[in-house]
Design a protein around this motif. Structure first.
Motif, PDB file in Angstrom:
ATOM      1  N   PRO A 147       0.816  -1.230   0.000  1.00 16.36           N
ATOM      2  CA  PRO A 147       0.000   0.000   0.000  1.00 16.36           C
ATOM      3  C   PRO A 147       0.834   1.257   0.000  1.00 16.36           C
ATOM      4  CG  PRO A 147      -0.760  -1.558   1.673  1.00 16.36           C
ATOM      5  CD  PRO A 147       0.523  -2.084   1.159  1.00 16.36           C
ATOM      6  N   VAL A 148       2.052   1.144   0.486  1.00 21.00           N
ATOM      7  CA  VAL A 148       2.888   2.336   0.526  1.00 21.00           C
ATOM      8  C   VAL A 148       3.126   2.866  -0.868  1.00 21.00           C
ATOM      9  CG1 VAL A 148       5.135   3.233   1.210  1.00 21.00           C
ATOM     10  CG2 VAL A 148       3.982   1.506   2.637  1.00 21.00           C
ATOM     11  N   PHE A 149       3.462   1.969  -1.772  1.00 18.23           N
ATOM     12  CA  PHE A 149       3.760   2.412  -3.131  1.00 18.23           C
ATOM     13  C   PHE A 149       2.489   2.680  -3.916  1.00 18.23           C
ATOM     14  CE2 PHE A 149       8.267   1.951  -3.167  1.00 18.23           C
ATOM     15  CZ  PHE A 149       8.525   1.061  -2.138  1.00 18.23           C
ATOM     16  N   ARG A 150       1.430   1.991  -3.553  1.00 17.74           N
ATOM     17  CA  ARG A 150       0.174   2.239  -4.248  1.00 17.74           C
ATOM     18  C   ARG A 150      -0.367   3.621  -3.903  1.00 17.74           C
ATOM     19  NH1 ARG A 150      -1.916  -2.479  -3.169  1.00 17.74           N
ATOM     20  NH2 ARG A 150      -3.014  -1.746  -1.315  1.00 17.74           N
ATOM     21  N   ASP A 151      -0.248   4.040  -2.620  1.00 16.71           N
ATOM     22  CA  ASP A 151      -0.766   5.332  -2.191  1.00 16.71           C
ATOM     23  C   ASP A 151       0.179   6.470  -2.484  1.00 16.71           C
ATOM     24  OD1 ASP A 151      -2.947   4.021  -1.303  1.00 16.71           O
ATOM     25  OD2 ASP A 151      -2.247   3.882   0.786  1.00 16.71           O
ATOM     26  N   ARG A 152       1.412   6.143  -2.706  1.00 14.00           N
ATOM     27  CA  ARG A 152       2.413   7.198  -2.877  1.00 14.00           C
ATOM     28  C   ARG A 152       2.960   7.232  -4.297  1.00 14.00           C
ATOM     29  NH1 ARG A 152       5.964   7.135   2.704  1.00 14.00           N
ATOM     30  NH2 ARG A 152       4.214   7.472   4.114  1.00 14.00           N
ATOM     31  N   GLY A 153       2.091   6.949  -5.225  1.00 15.85           N
ATOM     32  CA  GLY A 153       2.532   6.993  -6.600  1.00 15.85           C
ATOM     33  C   GLY A 153       2.957   8.374  -7.035  1.00 15.85           C
ATOM     34  N   PRO A 187      -1.096  12.737   1.079  1.00 15.66           N
ATOM     35  CA  PRO A 187      -1.829  11.981   2.116  1.00 15.66           C
ATOM     36  C   PRO A 187      -1.891  10.510   1.779  1.00 15.66           C
ATOM     37  CG  PRO A 187      -3.354  13.212   0.741  1.00 15.66           C
ATOM     38  CD  PRO A 187      -1.982  13.652   0.341  1.00 15.66           C
ATOM     39  N   THR A 188      -1.820   9.670   2.798  1.00 19.65           N
ATOM     40  CA  THR A 188      -1.861   8.216   2.594  1.00 19.65           C
ATOM     41  C   THR A 188      -3.271   7.684   2.433  1.00 19.65           C
ATOM     42  OG1 THR A 188      -1.904   7.896   4.983  1.00 19.65           O
ATOM     43  CG2 THR A 188       0.253   7.936   3.917  1.00 19.65           C
ATOM     44  N   GLY A 189      -4.261   8.493   2.650  1.00 18.93           N
ATOM     45  CA  GLY A 189      -5.653   8.063   2.520  1.00 18.93           C
ATOM     46  C   GLY A 189      -6.536   9.260   2.239  1.00 18.93           C
ATOM     47  N   PRO A 190      -7.843   9.042   2.112  1.00 18.07           N
ATOM     48  CA  PRO A 190      -8.766  10.163   1.852  1.00 18.07           C
ATOM     49  C   PRO A 190      -8.832  11.117   3.032  1.00 18.07           C
ATOM     50  CG  PRO A 190      -9.982   8.157   2.331  1.00 18.07           C
ATOM     51  CD  PRO A 190      -8.550   7.753   2.180  1.00 18.07           C
ATOM     52  N   LEU A 191      -8.941  12.395   2.729  1.00 12.00           N
ATOM     53  CA  LEU A 191      -9.020  13.404   3.780  1.00 12.00           C
ATOM     54  C   LEU A 191     -10.367  13.345   4.481  1.00 12.00           C
ATOM     55  CD1 LEU A 191      -7.420  16.436   1.928  1.00 12.00           C
ATOM     56  CD2 LEU A 191      -6.359  14.981   3.657  1.00 12.00           C
ATOM     57  N   PRO A 192     -10.418  13.618   5.770  1.00 15.14           N
ATOM     58  CA  PRO A 192     -11.722  13.613   6.479  1.00 15.14           C
ATOM     59  C   PRO A 192     -12.617  14.733   5.982  1.00 15.14           C
ATOM     60  CG  PRO A 192     -10.006  14.524   7.891  1.00 15.14           C
ATOM     61  CD  PRO A 192      -9.311  13.969   6.662  1.00 15.14           C
ATOM     62  N   ALA A 193     -13.921  14.479   6.023  1.00 13.64           N
ATOM     63  CA  ALA A 193     -14.887  15.478   5.570  1.00 13.64           C
ATOM     64  C   ALA A 193     -14.877  16.687   6.497  1.00 13.64           C
ATOM     65  CB  ALA A 193     -16.290  14.868   5.513  1.00 13.64           C
ATOM     66  N   LEU A 194     -15.001  17.879   5.906  1.00 15.42           N
ATOM     67  CA  LEU A 194     -15.036  19.091   6.708  1.00 15.42           C
ATOM     68  C   LEU A 194     -16.335  19.178   7.481  1.00 15.42           C
ATOM     69  CD1 LEU A 194     -13.579  21.690   4.193  1.00 15.42           C
ATOM     70  CD2 LEU A 194     -12.433  20.625   6.118  1.00 15.42           C
ATOM     71  N   GLU A 195     -16.236  19.578   8.723  1.00 10.09           N
ATOM     72  CA  GLU A 195     -17.434  19.715   9.550  1.00 10.09           C
ATOM     73  C   GLU A 195     -18.177  20.982   9.176  1.00 10.09           C
ATOM     74  OE1 GLU A 195     -18.673  20.136  14.275  1.00 10.09           O
ATOM     75  OE2 GLU A 195     -16.586  19.935  13.638  1.00 10.09           O
ATOM     76  N   LYS A 196     -19.483  20.846   8.939  1.00  6.14           N
ATOM     77  CA  LYS A 196     -20.311  22.007   8.593  1.00  6.14           C
ATOM     78  C   LYS A 196     -20.677  22.759   9.865  1.00  6.14           C
ATOM     79  CE  LYS A 196     -22.320  19.908   4.479  1.00  6.14           C
ATOM     80  NZ  LYS A 196     -23.572  19.518   3.805  1.00  6.14           N
ATOM     81  N   SER A 197     -20.068  23.868  10.051  1.00  2.76           N
ATOM     82  CA  SER A 197     -20.329  24.666  11.249  1.00  2.76           C
ATOM     83  C   SER A 197     -20.753  26.055  10.838  1.00  2.76           C
ATOM     84  CB  SER A 197     -19.079  24.739  12.133  1.00  2.76           C
ATOM     85  OG  SER A 197     -19.293  25.598  13.211  1.00  2.76           O
ATOM     86  N   PHE A 198     -21.919  26.493  11.356  1.00  2.00           N
ATOM     87  CA  PHE A 198     -22.420  27.825  11.045  1.00  2.00           C
ATOM     88  C   PHE A 198     -22.085  28.805  12.167  1.00  2.00           C
ATOM     89  CE2 PHE A 198     -24.436  26.529   7.319  1.00  2.00           C
ATOM     90  CZ  PHE A 198     -25.026  25.300   7.546  1.00  2.00           C
ATOM     91  N   ALA A 199     -21.232  28.383  13.075  1.00  2.00           N
ATOM     92  CA  ALA A 199     -20.861  29.273  14.175  1.00  2.00           C
ATOM     93  C   ALA A 199     -19.669  30.146  13.830  1.00  2.00           C
ATOM     94  CB  ALA A 199     -20.543  28.457  15.429  1.00  2.00           C
ATOM     95  N   SER A 200     -19.222  30.018  12.571  1.00  2.00           N
ATOM     96  CA  SER A 200     -18.055  30.783  12.177  1.00  2.00           C
ATOM     97  C   SER A 200     -18.344  32.273  12.221  1.00  2.00           C
ATOM     98  CB  SER A 200     -17.624  30.390  10.767  1.00  2.00           C
ATOM     99  OG  SER A 200     -16.638  31.265  10.296  1.00  2.00           O
ATOM    100  N   ALA A 201     -17.415  33.018  12.781  1.00  2.00           N
ATOM    101  CA  ALA A 201     -17.592  34.472  12.838  1.00  2.00           C
ATOM    102  C   ALA A 201     -17.590  35.075  11.444  1.00  2.00           C
ATOM    103  CB  ALA A 201     -16.483  35.095  13.692  1.00  2.00           C
TER     104      ALA A 201
END
Length: 642
Positions: A147-153, A187-201
């Protein structure tokens, strides 16, 4: 390597096992650098084209050993070769270990170079053309199952990512790749989904709505089927938004009470149908339900005996816009007795206080009796023409200090009559006050041109029977029939605003119960102290030699044709305004509306434009002065030197 474990001559002549390994010649005597490069180049070309008769890869096709192998020169005790071999073992173990996916070995592509015995310097970024795949890959790609070489092509060098046709001779590439290259960390895998937060200033600031732009609005909950009252303040609106992510444009389209108009509707629409239920009638049920889903309008009424003072209060907000009210109302009706000498100044101050949301629909006067009607600017189109009439109750008609002034109009299909009056004064003159009332209801000539919405219930001798909703307010001058000492004793005993013991001695309540005055009228429960008579500027009742008894002289009464058409929201006094010996009395009401016919003469949006502009100009000027004063106060510095 052959099956018996011996090194093939081809393998011994030139070997490039993988990244981080230098090419070492075992049996060939030392040569110059150019000769070594030429020999290695020829051997590699031979390896790349070697096939058997069946088309399979030749057994002499070079493959890297499963484990690093010590060269013969290292067996002779060469310290340099031993160190180099140990580095090779550690490097390949790190790359082939499945658990070492987080290693930085692949991110930092260091072309480890070691000198060959003949002096040839080669790089570890060597690649071999695989005839079976027809692609150029690094020799270390034999571990591509990892997987190292497969993910790090993407960690391949720019040269290795080129198509085969654009790649030069591998040996030339080895000789050039002698510098350390930093490849981007992937990245070695998919990035985590961004949290939808409406509390942003940032979101809150970007989608904030200017409070001055919010006008006639409803809540988002109306989409769920709830029909709520449209008198919503700005803060209430923002609190009930789904989130702060709505843009200003979508906000306007979502909360607007203005529905789109089709061209066909404009072509066919007629305002001359004369039917209450007629589709498209301006004052009909369709328009009424669109603006007033619950068919109730908010009315604010204030009455105040100003005692003829020239100086007006510095601020009228407490009178018209009390802080304990959740919403502003649709209509503001203000009646004044013994008004200030400059009536126009008084009206301008009212306009300045109410601001750009309201326009003055009409104003009338009778001597020092002033009656003013303000309406929300977007409701003015549903008002009829306005009429007024006056009555004097003095024997000499030229003296206009006592009497009444009335204003009448129709809103949608509901007719309104507002009367402010000033009756005869004196503790014992109850009968004279009753005479004043009777004269007013007989002599007040209204309506004039407006149609009677219910002529079957009208009485020619009583103007209050000719309208659907009637409000009568003013200084009626009815007193408490008790000595001052007794009245003050009762007031001191009152608990939680219970004024029942005082009202037992109220002259007006007694006459209304007897049916001698204000027939058919009602009054909301009184939970405030008597509004007359105070020393000016304080909360102390009369301290002059007359020692007048505190009384409820200022009242608001109402009458309706249908039961429960008028609901009381508030009935109290304004104790913060102390420029007169009377305290203002205010009332808030919710009044039932009905659709109207198109035969009602429309006011066509008429209002006092000059007063509106002057009030707004003063409002702006006052704000600029306030800001300038704050600026000067913050910038000024006083230094005291002793």
């Amino acid at each position: 390597m052959t099956e018996d474990g011996e090194d093939s001559p081809l393998h011994q002549s030139c070997e490039a096992p993988g990244r981080g390994v230098s090419v070492v010649s075992d049996n060939t005597p030392p040569k110059t650098s150019l000769e070594d490069a030429k020999v290695c180049k020829e051997n590699i070309a031979l390896k790349l084209t070697a096939r058997n008769a069946d088309g399979d890869i030749s057994p002499y096709q070079p493959r890297p050993p499963s484990l690093p192998r010590l060269s013969k020169s290292s067996k002779s005790g060469s310290v340099e070769e031993t160190v180099r071999t140990r580095r090779l073992r550690n490097s390949q173990e790190s790359l082939s270990d499945l658990a070492e996916t987080g290693s930085s070995t692949d991110s930092l592509k260091e072309d480890q170079t070691v000198p060959a015995p003949g002096g040839l310097v080669l790089s570890s970024a060597a690649t071999i053309r695989n005839d079976q795949d027809s692609n150029v890959r690094p020799l270390s790609a034999v571990t591509r199952g990892s997987p190292v070489f497969r993910d790090r092509g993407s960690s391949l060098s720019e040269y290795e990512r080129r198509p085969p046709s654009q790649q030069s001779d591998p040996a030339d590439h080895w000789a050039r790749s002698t510098k350390v290259r930093l490849s981007p960390v992937q990245p070695t895998g998919p990035l985590p989904a961004l949290e939808k937060s409406f509390a942003s200033a940032t979101l809150r600031a970007a989608n904030r709505i200017d409070r001055d732009c919010l006008d006639y609005a409803v809540l988002a909950r109306e989409k769920l089927g709830e029909r709520l009252h449209r008198n919503l303040s700005d803060s209430r609106l923002l609190e009930n938004m789904g989130s702060d992510s709505a843009s200003v444009n979508s906000m306007r389209s979502t909360y607007s009470v203005l529905s789109p108009i089709r061209p066909q509707d404009v072509r066919n629409r007629s305002f001359l149908e004369g039917s209450v239920l007629g589709s498209g009638a301006l004052l009909g049920a369709e328009e009424l339900d669109r603006y007033f889903p619950d068919r109730r309008v908010g009315i604010f009424i204030a009455t105040w005996n100003m005692q003829g003072e020239k100086g007006l209060p510095a601020n009228l907000d407490d009178l018209l816009l009390p802080t304990d009210s959740e919403f502003a109302q649709d209509f503001y009706i203000v009646g004044v007795q013994e008004g200030c000498p400059d009536r126009r100044e008084w009206e301008t101050r009212l306009q300045e206080t109410l601001g750009p949301y309201y326009v003055m629909l009409y104003a009338a006067s009778h001597g020092v009796l002033y009656l003013t009607v303000f309406v929300r600017r977007d409701l003015i189109w549903f008002c009829s023409e306005v009429e007024h009439a006056t009555v004097t109750t003095r024997i000499i008609s030229q003296i206009k200090t006592k009497g009444a002034v009335g204003i009448a109009f129709t809103f949608f299909g509901t007719s309104f009559l507002f009367i402010t009056s000033h009756f005869t004064s004196g503790d014992s003159k109850v009968y004279e006050r009753i005479l004043d009332y009777n004269k007013i209801i007989e002599a007040l000539a209204l309506p004039k041109g407006l149609p009677d919405t219910n002529p079957y219930r009208s009485t020619p001798s009583d103007v209050t029977t000719r309208f659907d909703q009637v409000f009568w307010f003013g200084d009626f001058n009815f007193r408490l029939s008790k000595d001052r000492v007794d009245v003050e004793t009762i007031m001191n005993r009152t608990v939680s605003g219970d004024m029942g013991p005082l009202l037992e001695h109220d002259q007006l309540s007694k006459e209304m119960n007897d049916g001698s005055i204000f027939k058919g009228f009602q009054e909301a429960p009184i939970n405030f102290l008597p509004t007359y008579k105070f020393d000016i500027g304080c909360d102390i009742y009369d301290t002059t030699s007359k020692q007048r008894t505190p009384s409820y002289t200022d009242r608001i009464l109402f009458r309706n044709r249908q039961a429960d058409d008028i609901k009381v929201g508030k009935y109290t006094s304004c104790s913060s305004i102390k420029t007169s010996d009377h305290r203002p009395v205010i009332g808030v009401f919710q009044v039932k509306l009905r659709p109207g016919r198109d035969n009602i003469p429309l006011g066509a949006g008429q209002f006092d434009r000059g007063l509106y502009l002057e009030g707004i100009r003063r409002r702006i000027t006052r704000e600029l002065k306030r800001r300038e004063a704050m600026k000067n106060q913050s910038s000024s510095t006083i230094c005291a030197i002793s």
